[in-house]
Design a protein around this motif. Structure first.
Motif, PDB file in Angstrom:
ATOM      1  N   TYR A 128     -84.079 -25.746  32.062  1.00 57.66           N
ATOM      2  CA  TYR A 128     -82.868 -25.433  31.304  1.00 57.66           C
ATOM      3  C   TYR A 128     -82.695 -23.936  31.066  1.00 57.66           C
ATOM      4  O   TYR A 128     -81.629 -23.502  30.629  1.00 57.66           O
ATOM      5  CB  TYR A 128     -82.889 -26.144  29.958  1.00 57.66           C
TER       6      TYR A 128
ATOM      7  N   PRO B 126     -77.845 -22.396  32.670  1.00 57.94           N
ATOM      8  CA  PRO B 126     -79.084 -22.234  31.898  1.00 57.94           C
ATOM      9  C   PRO B 126     -78.866 -21.363  30.664  1.00 57.94           C
ATOM     10  O   PRO B 126     -78.008 -20.484  30.669  1.00 57.94           O
ATOM     11  CB  PRO B 126     -80.022 -21.559  32.890  1.00 57.94           C
TER      12      PRO B 126
ATOM     13  N   PRO C 167     -81.686 -20.610  36.279  1.00 57.31           N
ATOM     14  CA  PRO C 167     -80.561 -21.068  37.109  1.00 57.31           C
ATOM     15  C   PRO C 167     -81.028 -21.962  38.242  1.00 57.31           C
ATOM     16  O   PRO C 167     -82.084 -21.736  38.849  1.00 57.31           O
ATOM     17  CB  PRO C 167     -79.960 -19.754  37.649  1.00 57.31           C
TER      18      PRO C 167
ATOM     19  N   TYR D 268     -77.317 -31.564  36.721  1.00 54.55           N
ATOM     20  CA  TYR D 268     -78.097 -30.326  36.701  1.00 54.55           C
ATOM     21  C   TYR D 268     -79.546 -30.601  37.090  1.00 54.55           C
ATOM     22  O   TYR D 268     -80.146 -29.847  37.874  1.00 54.55           O
ATOM     23  CB  TYR D 268     -78.024 -29.710  35.306  1.00 54.55           C
TER      24      TYR D 268
ATOM     25  N   ARG E 252     -71.226 -20.185  28.626  1.00 54.14           N
ATOM     26  CA  ARG E 252     -72.196 -20.795  29.533  1.00 54.14           C
ATOM     27  C   ARG E 252     -73.149 -21.660  28.725  1.00 54.14           C
ATOM     28  O   ARG E 252     -73.810 -21.183  27.794  1.00 54.14           O
ATOM     29  CB  ARG E 252     -72.978 -19.729  30.307  1.00 54.14           C
TER      30      ARG E 252
ATOM     31  N   GLU F 128     -75.227 -24.244  37.390  1.00 53.55           N
ATOM     32  CA  GLU F 128     -74.819 -23.702  36.101  1.00 53.55           C
ATOM     33  C   GLU F 128     -73.780 -24.621  35.475  1.00 53.55           C
ATOM     34  O   GLU F 128     -73.039 -25.320  36.184  1.00 53.55           O
ATOM     35  CB  GLU F 128     -74.236 -22.294  36.255  1.00 53.55           C
TER      36      GLU F 128
ATOM     37  N   ASP G  45     -79.157 -18.469  28.320  1.00 49.18           N
ATOM     38  CA  ASP G  45     -79.481 -17.063  28.562  1.00 49.18           C
ATOM     39  C   ASP G  45     -80.283 -16.520  27.386  1.00 49.18           C
ATOM     40  O   ASP G  45     -79.743 -16.169  26.345  1.00 49.18           O
ATOM     41  CB  ASP G  45     -78.193 -16.250  28.744  1.00 49.18           C
TER      42      ASP G  45
ATOM     43  N   TYR H 256     -70.639 -24.515  32.498  1.00 55.51           N
ATOM     44  CA  TYR H 256     -69.812 -23.678  31.633  1.00 55.51           C
ATOM     45  C   TYR H 256     -68.852 -24.549  30.827  1.00 55.51           C
ATOM     46  O   TYR H 256     -68.549 -25.693  31.202  1.00 55.51           O
ATOM     47  CB  TYR H 256     -69.004 -22.668  32.456  1.00 55.51           C
TER      48      TYR H 256
ATOM     49  N   LYS I 164     -71.013 -24.699  40.364  1.00 53.80           N
ATOM     50  CA  LYS I 164     -70.933 -24.569  38.912  1.00 53.80           C
ATOM     51  C   LYS I 164     -70.064 -25.691  38.363  1.00 53.80           C
ATOM     52  O   LYS I 164     -68.982 -25.962  38.886  1.00 53.80           O
ATOM     53  CB  LYS I 164     -70.328 -23.217  38.520  1.00 53.80           C
TER      54      LYS I 164
END
Length: 288
Positions: free
Chosen positions: A67, A187, A70, A157, A184, A164, A189, A166, A76
């Motif tokens: 998680y 993953p 990426p 995922y 996002r 990714e 950040d 979003y 995406k």
């Protein structure tokens, strides 16, 4: 110049439209009050979950977890929240532009999950891949609906189908302020979230009763679900706020048009009376 009949017909039409926009404004106002109260009630959980995950990730340091890394896939998944109906100003177009005008995205690399018919129509017309569309979820958002969608996204995922995830929605600040937002989800950040830490105190050691990977396996799905649910609630409030503003502007514009048509009608009527008097006088002079 248009005839008196044409002006009167158009004025009647505008008055009918004005009555409709007034009614829609009142309906949107009532719905906005309910949606805003619901968004405010859910915002506490939404914010707390977001801050909690941020805090945990910035304190545990680097963890080799799916998680947080990426995926290998270039695709995406983008959850886009719009409305099922129009007449809401730029509410729908502002959200879809976050996707269609993104400088680094290509349409062939996107799988779109459209929550709301207006978004689906826009993306289908522009050749995007609409993976799934759910029009009912935006009418009355439930946490169970957000959890079901989150489960589908996380399964894709985990299977490597997408790299990714979003979320595109409209954040609700107040009645007149609605902010299109692209967030996002995965993953996560860690560096970006670590930058939000403003405290100068030394971070305490984060201990887990289970393994850290197991804790994240339980926590991140709830995190994703809470973000989607919070976005749904804020989007509903923003939609009704935007529609209320749009209908208020339309009502005001109709009032201006009616005033202008009334003035034109009076001028045309005055001109018609003057012409009739002139014809009568000319006829009388001819007989005399």
């Amino acid at each position: 110049m248009a005839s008196m009949r044409d002006i009167k017909r158009r004025k009647t039409s505008i008055q009918g439209t004005q009555q409709i926009t007034k009614a829609m404004k009142l309906v949107s106002t009532v719905k906005l009050q309910r949606a805003r109260a619901s968004a405010e009630r859910s915002k506490g959980y939404f914010t707390c979950m977001y801050d909690t995950v941020n805090n945990i990730l910035q304190r545990v340091g680097h963890i080799d977890h799916p998680y947080l890394i990426p995926g290998e896939s270039r695709r995406k998944a983008v959850v886009v929240i719009t409305s099922n109906r129009g007449l809401a100003g730029g509410y729908n177009s502002n959200v879809t532009k976050l996707v269609t005008r993104h400088p680094e995205w290509k349409k062939e690399d996107l799988d779109l999950y459209c929550l709301g018919n207006k978004g689906r129509e826009t993306f289908a017309r522009n050749g995007y891949t609409v993976k799934e569309c759910d029009n009912d979820i935006v009418e009355s958002p439930m946490y169970a609906d957000a959890a079901a969608l989150s489960e589908k996204l996380l399964a894709s995922y985990a299977a490597g189908e997408i790299g990714e995830i979003y979320l595109a929605y409209t954040g609700f600040k107040n009645t007149v302020s609605h902010v299109p937002t692209l967030l996002r989800l995965l993953p996560v950040d860690v560096e970006e979230q670590g930058e939000k830490e403003t405290s100068n105190e030394a971070a305490p050691i984060m201990n887990f009763e289970t393994e850290d990977t197991e804790a994240l396996d339980l926590l991140i799905p709830k995190y994703v679900t809470s973000l989607i649910y919070g976005a749904l609630r804020e989007s509903v409030a923003s939609e009704n706020g935007a529609r209320m503003q749009a209908m208020d502007n339309a009502t005001s514009n109709a009032e201006e048009i009616i005033s202008d048509l009334t003035l034109k009608y009076n001028r045309a009527r005055q001109g018609s009376i003057t012409q009739e008097l002139t014809e009568i006088i000319a006829g009388a002079e001819a007989l005399g």
